[in-house]
Design an enzyme around this catalytic site. Structure first.
Site, PDB file in Angstrom:
ATOM      1  N   ASP A 117      -9.809 -18.888 -34.247  1.00  8.59           N
ATOM      2  CA  ASP A 117      -8.737 -19.408 -33.409  1.00  8.59           C
ATOM      3  C   ASP A 117      -7.912 -18.207 -32.929  1.00  8.59           C
ATOM      4  OD1 ASP A 117      -6.852 -21.245 -32.299  1.00  8.59           O
ATOM      5  OD2 ASP A 117      -5.594 -20.949 -34.064  1.00  8.59           O
ATOM      6  N   LYS A 118      -7.070 -18.427 -31.934  1.00  6.49           N
ATOM      7  CA  LYS A 118      -6.232 -17.333 -31.432  1.00  6.49           C
ATOM      8  C   LYS A 118      -4.805 -17.412 -31.958  1.00  6.49           C
ATOM      9  CE  LYS A 118      -4.022 -17.418 -27.601  1.00  6.49           C
ATOM     10  NZ  LYS A 118      -2.676 -16.993 -28.008  1.00  6.49           N
TER      11      LYS A 118
ATOM     12  N   GLU B 184       8.358 -16.195 -22.022  1.00  4.11           N
ATOM     13  CA  GLU B 184       9.564 -16.456 -21.244  1.00  4.11           C
ATOM     14  C   GLU B 184      10.812 -16.123 -22.059  1.00  4.11           C
ATOM     15  OE1 GLU B 184      10.820 -20.549 -19.492  1.00  4.11           O
ATOM     16  OE2 GLU B 184       9.843 -19.367 -17.932  1.00  4.11           O
TER      17      GLU B 184
ATOM     18  N   ASN C 283      -5.617 -28.308 -35.495  1.00  5.63           N
ATOM     19  CA  ASN C 283      -6.676 -28.342 -34.482  1.00  5.63           C
ATOM     20  C   ASN C 283      -7.892 -27.528 -34.889  1.00  5.63           C
ATOM     21  OD1 ASN C 283      -4.997 -26.009 -34.186  1.00  5.63           O
ATOM     22  ND2 ASN C 283      -5.982 -25.587 -32.241  1.00  5.63           N
TER      23      ASN C 283
END
Length: 1201
Positions: free
Chosen positions: A429-430, A544, A868
């Site tokens: 996974d990242k 952001e 996930n």
């Protein structure tokens, strides 16, 4: 100054600030399915006691990740044990031992089996209890649930039922799938973090229906009633079809109102929701699979060896029975008896010449029981013990302890230790696995000048490869030397523009505009601490947040937002002081994966209309005005440098608008925004194109998608070890590619094979709504792209400098994983140096993992940190959970938990290599010692006319595997080291011994078996010849069965333990104690057992004290007979070590022969360990060196012309 903070949040109407609508509601076609198959769920909100709710038997909210329950433990655990063919065989022979056929007593046969099976079941029970404890922790979490008359009370998650109204507060996880009813914001929106579901850290904005948005206080729910009709439980995270009946009206529902279990409420004080799906019906649980019973490839191969041993044992029993039958039939001829001592004239059926065939059959059954000692009964339990102890060493490894979160490594199951040394492919996974879930503003380019002295992980790794001083730089040297405190999200240091010094720069006006864009072009919300006045930010994405933090730290502090304005404290270059400026906020044009940019339109205090824009260089450069390209060349060079350093870059630009142009844009933009047609997004994009042009370039930002410490180095080392690394992430393609560069899975110059469906043709078809045409065209497009990719890969085979990377999105992956396409996809993926799967759902992650595992037939390892990732962790041969800060779902479903990705290097290259070598050596030794023992019984059987007469006492045979030869191999399996941890990491190619399985090949297994047969033959005939035709003691009596058996048994115990001693590479005190203690235990047992009643000790009665010990010939035979069988192995090993050393033996020579100072030899060995890799910082450096050499050759060639 107006305060921001929490009180201001409820006054914001986000639907007015943003350009998006409130999410696409279900279409009429979708709603027409309600009530039919697949759409039959009915939820009665706030009516727990109603008759209608009671008759619907929905799943409870209790979850279970354990393998057993109290009721199923005994039968299921027994099944797990007796599905092992060896244990089942010993159960059968144990039952047969109660019959007259048994060559030994029943107790001596059953006792070892009870110890073996019982010990293993206890270990399984302890491991499952640990999983149970984690389940209890999750199920007992508390949430506020409406009880009656508007009162909410804390209730455990497991007690939630469908229809309950719950109140979830900020930073809490959602306990079930909820329908959002209202929030602290007036227009009922809330921020949700779905990292546990799709791996994304950017926040999702959810919004309730208008009709329930007024329910903002606990008391409002006293009389609330509603009926929800929706789809049945399914695994799709991104769809939801349903309707809500409220106050006699029907309202359509969409995914915009669904809050999924294990996602987290962020930036919102609290929300109210109705429970729609609970427990195993929730979408996250629908995406998971049942915990599998994993077995290592070594254990599966061990079963094959067991089958081979069974075949050999039955063959020997069968051959012996034939000879026995023939001899029995010829025992009595013409009244003469050949074997007179068996009295064939008055015997039972076992030696009756008239019933020789039946006697042969019965003898076969007896021999099957007698030769059971070929099968190592203690092998399984010994392996279980060793694996548990190996797990303890993994758990207590200080080098895999993460002090910041106080989390050590934790092996949650010990079944797969040796698999850690055989991993061929890692599927990672990242978010939260490779990264820290944080962004840091580290560099920027303004007005053609590069600013920022920070050092990225990639630059640090390349510096170490070059041996530059960067190796000792902590990356924060400038900051750490100053008085400034470290700020999360801001790792920037440059004295030229910090502390207001930017006013002295040549392009001060450009720098000022640059900082203004950072402070204004975003959707973040400020939170002002009322006590300290400090401003913090809550943003939709971490990058952001990094931008507004950077603007604040550099003198442009965004501190307040209303529906129509943004307030900033700016550093005024004329007065040298901070001043407050208010900008009128007119429009926010959001970022998406197609536009790849974001803009805001504001009016400053002088009345000037400004469009401020930030976006990817691929879309920004072509939107620049002719007079806006002054710094284009320098900025492009800086952007390339930043990308090569693994940084995420965005260009910043602006333009001034006149009133007339803005009026035209505003009118068209509002029309497009209000459109309800299917092409609403396309209309909005076409309108924004009219103003997002003729921009003036200001510069570029460089943000480090902060990798976990040591990730590039770890990936580089794993790549040198020959391990392939795939990244499976739910993130956007751009984000995944940036991370690929940051962790050196991608590099400049690497060919990128991108498979996607974002083509004009597919998009045009999607607008028609013809699903069959869309599916056909999409599949054909994916097949075509895969075919083209395979051609490119095949054309560059053998050229490591021309490596390829495969990047595929989730839509394309759907078709690539279909049965008729997946083999092509796997062939392409295996041929690429890197594989990145973007926008992958949890189910797709699991399917990709299964494809790699089944397609390559090699060991796969999956690593992730969120819910996930559960599916792929369970699908892989080994599942590694990152015990980070976001939930425990991945850890609870993993085989091993670690706190940081970089610990994977030590886990695999050190512990994996050691465990693989230890387990395989231990198994080989077990079969050696059992063949050594069992074949001696067979040889004696030949000398006794195949009569199945045991050579040894019953308890001698039973305890051989349990006590006298079991502890030394356990010590080998726990403590032996062929090379030290330092050398494992220095020479990573050592790891390939496990991947190629060279230490457990059939050649090595058969050679150990042959050694056992040879040693048994030498021992047997040595003893036979030593005791034949001569007196054994001073009384002149020859050696009887009890003397012969005890002597041969003593020699076998010595040889087995000495063989272990010369096989060990790394001696410890415990190994000495176990080896010599096992031999001593045999002598002690012989004395004590021989001292009890002859009715119990039978042939062992005082045999050692009165017969063996006083006789010199016994000791002479022992000395000579235990040395001779060891000579063939010792000779072979010595020749191989000196003249034909294997790779690990070459490394051993460095340590044992003191050649660590021999620089030339060490370098030769080390170079053999560095495989030509195509990913990692080593490959990046090699590519740079190759490029420089090529340029030098071109230059020389040019000059020569």
């Amino acid at each position: 100054m107006a305060g921001g903070g929490r009180t201001r949040k409820r006054k914001l109407h986000f639907s007015k600030i943003y350009s998006f609508g409130r999410g696409k509601v279900a279409s009429k076609d979708d709603l027409s399915h309600i009530g039919s198959a697949g759409f039959s769920r009915v939820v009665y909100c706030n009516e727990p006691d109603s008759a209608e709710a009671g008759i619907r038997n929905y799943a409870s909210n209790y979850i279970r990740s354990t393998k057993y329950t109290v009721a199923s433990f005994l039968p299921k655990a027994l099944f797990e044990q007796f599905r092992r063919v060896a244990n089942f065989y010993f159960l059968v022979t144990g039952l047969l031992s109660f019959s007259p056929l048994a060559p030994y007593s029943a107790v001596s046969a059953i006792f070892p089996l009870i110890i073996v099976v019982g010990a293993t079941m206890v270990k399984e029970g302890i491991e499952d209890w640990q999983r149970k404890q984690q389940d209890i922790e999750v199920n007992n979490r508390k949430i506020l649930v409406h009880k009656e008359r508007g009162t909410f009370a804390p209730t455990e998650w497991r007690h939630l039922t469908v229809g309950d109204i719950v109140k979830v507060e900020k930073d809490e996880f959602f306990p079930a799938d909820l329908l959002l009813l209202s929030s602290t914001y007036e227009d009922a929106v809330c921020y949700v973090e779905t990292m546990n579901l799709d791996g994304e850290t950017n926040l999702k904005l959810k919004q309730a229906l208008d009709v329930t948005s007024h329910l903002q206080e606990d008391g409002d729910f006293g009389d609330f009633r509603a009926v929800i009709k929706c789809e049945d439980p399914n695994a799709n995270l991104y769809t939801f079809v349903g309707s809500m009946e409220f106050e006699h009206q029907q309202f359509p529902l969409s995914p915009q109102q669904l809050l999924l279990r294990d996602s987290k409420l962020r930036n919102t004080d609290y929300v109210y929701g109705a429970v729609v799906f609970t427990g195993d019906d929730t979408k996250v649980r629908q995406n998971s699979t049942a915990p599998p019973s994993k077995r290592s490839s070594i254990e599966r191969k061990m079963d094959k060896i067991i089958y081979l041993m069974f075949f050999m044992m039955f063959l020997l029993a069968f051959i012996g029975s034939i000879f026995f039958g023939v001899d029995t039939k010829d025992d009595l001829k013409n009244g003469r008896m050949k074997r007179w001592y068996l009295r064939p004239d008055s015997t039972t059926v076992f030696f009756d010449p008239d019933r020789a065939p039946l006697a042969a059959v019965l003898r076969f059954l007896t021999a099957v029981m007698l030769f059971s000692y070929f099968i190592p009964i203690s092998l399984y339990v010994s392996i279980e013990i060793v694996k548990v102890l190996q797990s303890l060493f993994i758990n207590r490894d200080i080098h895999m302890y993460y002090e910041e979160t106080d989390k050590p490594a934790h092996a949650r199951t010990s079944n797969l230790n040796e698999e850690l040394g055989q991993v061929d492919t890692i599927l990672s996974d990242k978010t939260g696995t490779l990264t820290c879930n944080s962004m840091e503003f580290i560099k920027c380019s303004i007005g053609g000048t590069a600013y920022g002295r920070g050092i990225t992980e990639v630059e640090r790794a390349i510096g170490r490869m070059k041996g530059s001083p960067l190796d000792n730089d902590d990356g924060n040297a400038e900051i750490s030397r100053g008085a400034r405190p470290l700020v999360k999200g801001f790792n920037f240091s440059d004295e030229r523009i910090m502390n207001g010094k930017w006013v002295n720069e040549a392009h001060a006006d450009v720098i000022q505009r640059f900082f203004r864009v950072l402070a204004l072009c975003h959707t973040a919300i400020p939170d002002v601490d009322e006590n300290s006045g400090n401003v913090s930010y809550e943003a939709e994405s971490p990058d952001e947040a990094a931008f507004v933090i950077a603007a604040r730290e550099l003198g442009f502090e965004f501190f307040n937002r209303t529906q129509t304005s943004i307030s900033v404290h700016e550093f005024d270059k004329n007065t040298g002081r901070k001043v407050e400026r208010v900008y009128q906020l007119l429009n926010v044009i959001e970022f998406n994966s197609v536009r790849k940019r974001m803009s805001v339109i504001v009016r400053d205090e002088e009345g000037q209309l400004l469009l401020l824009c930030k976006g990817a260089d691929s879309v920004m450069f072509k939107r620049l005005a002719r007079n806006g390209r002054q710094f284009e060349k320098e900025t492009m060079e800086h952007v390339n440098e930043y990308a090569n350093a693994g940084l995420r870059t965005l260009l910043l630009a602006y333009r001034e608008l006149d009133e007339e142009e803005y009026a035209r844009f505003s009118e068209k933009f509002n029309e497009a925004k209000s459109a309800v047609s299917a092409d609403r997004d396309a209309l909005m994009d076409s309108v924004t194109e009219t103003v997002e042009k003729n921009l003036i370039l200001l510069g570029a930002t460089a943000v480090e998608d902060k990798l976990q410490n040591g990730v590039p180095d770890c990936i580089d080392k794993l790549a040198q070890a020959g391990i392939k690394i795939w990244v499976l992430t739910g993130d956007k393609m751009e984000t995944a590619i940036n991370i690929g560069f940051a962790c050196s899975l991608l590099r400049q110059g690497m060919r990128q094979i991108i498979i996607g469906l974002e083509t004009p043709e597919i998009q045009a078809l999607e607008k028609t709504g013809d699903k069959s045409s869309i599916i056909k065209a999409s599949k054909d497009s994916v097949i075509r792209q895969i075919t083209e990719g395979m051609f490119l890969v095949n054309s560059s085979k053998g050229n490591s400098s021309d490596a390829s990377a495969l990047i595929i999105d989730g839509k394309s992956l759907t078709y690539a994983l279909e049965d008729d396409v997946k083999d092509m996809f796997l062939q392409l993926a295996v041929g690429c140096a890197s594989v990145i799967c973007c926008r992958s759902s949890p189910k797709q992650k699991a399917l990709v993992t299964r494809l790699v595992k089944d397609g390559t037939k090699k060991t796969t390892l999956a690593i992730g940190d969120g819910a996930n990732d559960v599916g792929m962790l369970q699908e892989a041969d080994i599942g590694i959970g990152i015990s980070g800060v976001e939930g425990m779902q991945a850890v609870m479903s993993s085989d091993i938990a670690i706190a940081q990705f970089c610990y994977l290097e030590r886990l695999l290259l050190v512990h994996g290599h050691w465990c693989y070598r230890r387990i395989t050596s231990m198994i080989c030794f077990f079969f050696y010692k059992n063949i050594l023992f069992g074949f001696s019984i067979f040889l004696y059987d030949i000398y006794t006319s195949f009569s199945a007469q045991p050579a040894y006492n019953d308890w001698f045979m039973s305890l051989y595997n349990v006590f006298f030869t079991s502890l030394p191999p356990i010590a080998l399996g726990v403590f032996d080291q062929d090379v030290s941890a330092r050398f494992c990491l220095k020479f990573p190619i050592l790891y390939q011994e496990g991947v190629q399985n060279v230490l457990f090949s059939w050649r090595r297994i058969i050679s150990w078996m042959f050694n056992g047969f040879l040693s048994a033959t030498i021992i047997f005939f040595f003893c036979m010849k030593a005791f034949e035709h001569q007196a054994f003691n001073n009384d002149g009596k020859p050696a009887s069965l009890d003397i012969f058996g005890a002597t041969m048994y003593t020699i076998i115990v010595w040889v087995a333990n000495l063989q272990m001693a010369i096989s060990i590479s790394y001696f410890t005190l415990i190994q000495h104690i176990f080896i010599w203690g096992s031999v001593g235990l045999w002598y002690l047992f012989l004395v004590l057992y021989g001292a009890i009643s002859p009715n119990s000790s039978t042939t062992a009665y005082k045999v050692f004290v009165e017969t063996l010990a006083p006789t010199p010939s016994f000791w002479i035979v022992i000395l000579l007979a235990m040395i001779t069988p060891l000579m063939p192995y010792f000779t072979y090993s010595s020749i191989q070590m000196r003249f034909f050393p294997r790779y690990h033996e070459m490394v051993q020579l460095i340590r044992h022969d003191g050649r660590s100072e021999d620089i030339e030899f060490c370098e030769m060995v080390r170079q053999r360990s560095i495989r030509p890799t195509t990913v990692g910082s080593s490959a990046r450096l090699a590519a740079k060196r190759s490029e420089r050499e090529r340029q030098a050759e071109d230059t020389n060639g040019y000059h020569s012309r």
